[in-house]
Design a protein around this motif. Structure first.
Motif, PDB file in Angstrom:
ATOM      1  N   GLY A  86       2.564  -0.014  -2.542  1.00 34.30           N
ATOM      2  CA  GLY A  86       1.569   1.001  -2.838  1.00 34.30           C
ATOM      3  C   GLY A  86       2.193   2.352  -3.137  1.00 34.30           C
ATOM      4  N   GLY A  88       1.603   5.236  -1.755  1.00 36.66           N
ATOM      5  CA  GLY A  88       1.930   6.042  -0.586  1.00 36.66           C
ATOM      6  C   GLY A  88       3.341   5.811  -0.072  1.00 36.66           C
ATOM      7  N   ASP A 169      -5.037   2.947  -5.001  1.00 36.01           N
ATOM      8  CA  ASP A 169      -4.757   4.255  -4.420  1.00 36.01           C
ATOM      9  C   ASP A 169      -5.856   5.251  -4.772  1.00 36.01           C
ATOM     10  OD1 ASP A 169      -2.430   6.027  -3.148  1.00 36.01           O
ATOM     11  OD2 ASP A 169      -3.267   7.156  -4.829  1.00 36.01           O
ATOM     12  N   ARG A 173      -7.850   7.065  -1.913  1.00 32.77           N
ATOM     13  CA  ARG A 173      -7.513   8.487  -1.740  1.00 32.77           C
ATOM     14  C   ARG A 173      -7.969   9.256  -2.986  1.00 32.77           C
ATOM     15  NH1 ARG A 173      -1.428   9.371  -0.393  1.00 32.77           N
ATOM     16  NH2 ARG A 173      -1.135   7.998  -2.205  1.00 32.77           N
ATOM     17  N   GLY A 178      -2.818   8.631  -7.427  1.00 34.95           N
ATOM     18  CA  GLY A 178      -3.408   7.591  -8.252  1.00 34.95           C
ATOM     19  C   GLY A 178      -4.591   8.118  -9.058  1.00 34.95           C
TER      20      GLY A 178
END
Length: 260
Positions: A86, A88, A169, A173, A178
């Protein structure tokens, strides 16, 4: 010349062994030091480029190796990390370790993490294919719609799976990278789609709907399907139509909705 070549090959191999690297990854300064000469002298004896040395190493039966440039290694490593862990978890430290690059090198190449993520997105998003399509579009509206759908499908299925990770993402978020990347993509995609549809709108082959609606009707269904398809494949199984059948169905539905 043979004696000189043999000495330089031996020096190159010794420097490579000492560093545990391929010959092509060993700086000329290190090879010159192993040969007991200055870098400028080494270059002069090689004719100004290291290519003859790599070729001489090859003739000696050793692959000089060589890796892609640091920029390409970083983009490839970041894409794999994004798909696997991912956005993050895709930090510059993690990318530097995976790409075998120094952290300051990444900062210099990409101007920080956002610059690196943008470069990854440029390579793995549908933007390059869509812009190429806009530069040479098919004349037939139905074929154009199918080609646009194929660019979306290719981006979702391209390995590593960067685009699904970016959507994940963005959904998790809303203020994260993203979402920023998707916003940039939508802006550029809209420009390409304006180019693609302009002639059909001017000729009256497409209903004069608000352009954002034309874009949503064109991209929304195929994007939603590709996002959900991995889950559908495990739950619906053999009842799920092939991607090609889905493309034909959605293209026909789009034409029924917007074509005059």
């Amino acid at each position: 010349m043979y004696q000189v070549e043999r000495e330089l090959v031996a020096a190159a191999l010794a420097a490579a062994r000492a560093r545990g690297r391929d010959v092509a990854d060993v700086p000329l300064t290190a090879i010159a030091a192993a040969a007991g000469v200055s870098r400028s002298t080494l270059l002069r004896r090689l004719g100004g480029t290291r290519a003859p040395l790599d070729e001489a190493v090859r003739r000696a039966g050793v692959d000089p190796g060589g890796r892609p440039p640091a920029r390409d290694r970083a983009i490839t490593a970041a894409a794999a990390l994004i798909a696997d862990k991912g956005l993050g978890a895709t930090t510059l430290d993690a990318v530097a370790a995976a790409a075998d690059c120094a952290l300051p090198t990444l900062h210099g190449l990409f101007d920080g993490r956002d610059g690196l993520l943008t470069a990854v997105f440029e390579r793995y998003s549908p933007l390059p294919d869509l812009e190429a399509l806009a530069a040479d579009p098919p004349d037939d509206l139905a074929e154009l719609v199918r080609e646009v759908h194929h660019t979306i499908i290719s981006a979702f299925t391209r390995e590593p799976r960067v685009l699904p990770a970016i959507f994940a993402d963005a959904c998790g978020r809303p203020g994260g990278p993203g979402n920023r990347m998707l916003q940039a993509m939508i802006s550029r995609m809209t420009g390409s789609l304006r180019t693609l549809l302009a002639a059909h709108l001017a000729a009256g082959r497409v209903r004069p709907l608000p352009f954002p609606m034309l874009v949503q009707l064109l991209l929304g269904p195929i994007t939603t399907h590709m996002l959900l398809r991995p889950t559908l494949e495990t739950t619906v199984g053999s009842e799920l139509p092939s991607v090609e059948e889905i493309t034909e169905t959605l293209a026909a539905a789009y034409l029924r909705a917007v074509a005059t």
